[in-house]
Design an enzyme around this catalytic site. Structure first.
Site, mmCIF file in Angstrom:
data_model
loop_
_atom_site.group_PDB
_atom_site.id
_atom_site.type_symbol
_atom_site.label_atom_id
_atom_site.label_comp_id
_atom_site.label_asym_id
_atom_site.label_seq_id
_atom_site.Cartn_x
_atom_site.Cartn_y
_atom_site.Cartn_z
ATOM 1 N N SER A 9 5.109 -30.794 -23.616
ATOM 2 C CA SER A 9 5.320 -30.718 -25.065
ATOM 3 C C SER A 9 4.942 -32.004 -25.801
ATOM 4 C CB SER A 9 6.772 -30.306 -25.367
ATOM 5 O OG SER A 9 7.011 -29.012 -24.838
ATOM 6 N N ASN A 37 -5.399 -29.870 -21.174
ATOM 7 C CA ASN A 37 -5.356 -28.739 -20.254
ATOM 8 C C ASN A 37 -5.303 -27.448 -21.069
ATOM 9 O OD1 ASN A 37 -4.878 -26.856 -18.269
ATOM 10 N ND2 ASN A 37 -2.742 -27.449 -17.913
ATOM 11 N N TRP A 38 -6.450 -26.794 -21.145
ATOM 12 C CA TRP A 38 -6.521 -25.579 -21.978
ATOM 13 C C TRP A 38 -5.915 -24.361 -21.293
ATOM 14 C CZ3 TRP A 38 -12.267 -25.933 -24.109
ATOM 15 C CH2 TRP A 38 -12.314 -26.939 -25.087
ATOM 16 N N LYS A 39 -5.582 -24.457 -20.031
ATOM 17 C CA LYS A 39 -5.032 -23.313 -19.267
ATOM 18 C C LYS A 39 -5.944 -22.101 -19.433
ATOM 19 C CE LYS A 39 -0.478 -25.196 -20.196
ATOM 20 N NZ LYS A 39 0.930 -25.056 -19.937
ATOM 21 N N GLY A 86 -0.954 -29.689 -23.016
ATOM 22 C CA GLY A 86 -1.280 -28.265 -22.962
ATOM 23 C C GLY A 86 -1.452 -27.704 -24.366
ATOM 24 N N GLY A 87 -0.394 -27.111 -24.901
ATOM 25 C CA GLY A 87 -0.444 -26.401 -26.189
ATOM 26 C C GLY A 87 -1.162 -27.156 -27.301
ATOM 27 N N HIS A 112 -0.499 -28.221 -10.506
ATOM 28 C CA HIS A 112 0.206 -27.955 -11.761
ATOM 29 C C HIS A 112 1.405 -27.043 -11.463
ATOM 30 C CE1 HIS A 112 1.078 -26.447 -15.783
ATOM 31 N NE2 HIS A 112 0.408 -27.484 -16.247
ATOM 32 N N GLU A 139 5.195 -34.175 -14.920
ATOM 33 C CA GLU A 139 5.419 -33.055 -15.834
ATOM 34 C C GLU A 139 6.739 -32.367 -15.496
ATOM 35 O OE1 GLU A 139 1.550 -31.674 -17.770
ATOM 36 O OE2 GLU A 139 1.823 -30.478 -15.987
ATOM 37 N N GLY A 171 5.434 -26.450 -22.225
ATOM 38 C CA GLY A 171 5.274 -25.275 -23.085
ATOM 39 C C GLY A 171 6.569 -24.810 -23.734
ATOM 40 N N GLU A 184 2.493 -24.529 -12.872
ATOM 41 C CA GLU A 184 2.191 -23.092 -12.959
ATOM 42 C C GLU A 184 1.541 -22.602 -11.670
ATOM 43 O OE1 GLU A 184 0.085 -23.296 -16.686
ATOM 44 O OE2 GLU A 184 1.970 -23.825 -17.657
#
Ligand code: PEP
Length: 256
Positions: free
Chosen positions: A214, A9-11, A235-236, A96, A168, A174, A98
């Protein structure tokens, strides 16, 4: 047997040029790995180019980060399921945290999106998870059950089987603070038990449940080795092609 599924997930990161540079390294380092399903989830603006680059891959598929539940019309700024299909998108991340916290998406909205995705033959990656305050108040199971029942309402068994669930915990996204393998496994086992109640045990046994929060190359193997963890939503660490390949290979090295 559930094939592991690892998604990037590159956001809101990666221009088209940056996405191409990522793929140059990632696809080379990945080689002919086929033991896991891999999904790259770029921002909308890079979908077409990334899709073009993945068109020959049987392992790596294209995903989108969000989608409207309406089919078309006066919804400025929105993207429909048919538009995603047009770009050969196969998966779509929905609900998600976010989107839930920053953009007010409720379980009812997420449910409409999940059903619209199935109608268009897109596979949803449905995110659920508790906040730190909810965990501290011992409300993890209550929160997960409410999110699952709300988001999976009015769906057939076939649709539920074809939905990937991503657990999640919000406090782990993150933050560098990963759930312990035991915390993650307990939540995944509870999610599977809840799916068995919503549908039946056969459906629950087939549904793939990813862990997200993470995930890094150094913790991936232990997490992915848990019996009810069928993949990762990253993600990151998915912004670095070499780190993401390491996570994919950690998944592939585990017998499901
Ligand atoms: C995510 O955004 O879905 C996620 C899990 O992010 P991170 O890996 O950075 O915690």
């Amino acid at each position: 047997m559930r094939k592991k599924i690892i998604a990037a997930n590159w956001k809101m990161n990666m221009t088209v040029g940056e996405a191409e540079a990522f793929l140059d390294t990632f696809l080379l380092e990945l080689g002919d790995e086929s033991g896991v399903d891999v999904v790259i989830v770029p921002p909308f603006t890079a979908l077409a180019k990334v899709g073009e680059r993945l068109s020959n891959s049987s392992t790596v598929k294209l995903g989108a980060q969000n989608m409207a539940f309406e089919k078309s019309g006066a919804f400025t700024g929105e993207i429909s399921a048919a538009m995603l299909r047009d770009l050969y998108v196969r998966y779509v991340v929905l609900g998600h945290s976010e989107r839930r916290t920053l953009f007010g998406e409720t379980d009812a909205i997420v449910n409409k999106k999940v059903r619209a995705a199935h109608e268009a033959s897109l596979k949803p990656i449905l995110c659920v998870g508790e906040t730190l305050a909810e965990r501290d108040a011992d409300r993890v199971e209550e929160v997960l059950e409410t999110q699952l029942r709300g988001s999976l309402a009015d769906m057939s068994s076939k649709e539920i089987v074809e939905t990937v669930i991503a657990y999640e915990p919000v406090w782990a996204i993150g933050t560098g603070r990963v759930a312990t393998p035991e915390q993650a496994q307990a939540a995944h086992a509870f999610i599977r038990k809840t799916i068995a109640m919503i549908a039946d045990q056969a459906v629950a046994d087939k549904v793939r449940i990813q862990y997200g929060g993470s995930v890094k190359p150094d913790n991936a193997k232990t997490l992915l080795g848990q019996p009810d963890i069928d993949g990762a939503l990253v993600g990151g660490a998915s912004l670095d092609p070499r780190a993401f390949v390491e996570i994919v290979k950690a998944g592939a090295s585990i017998e499901a």
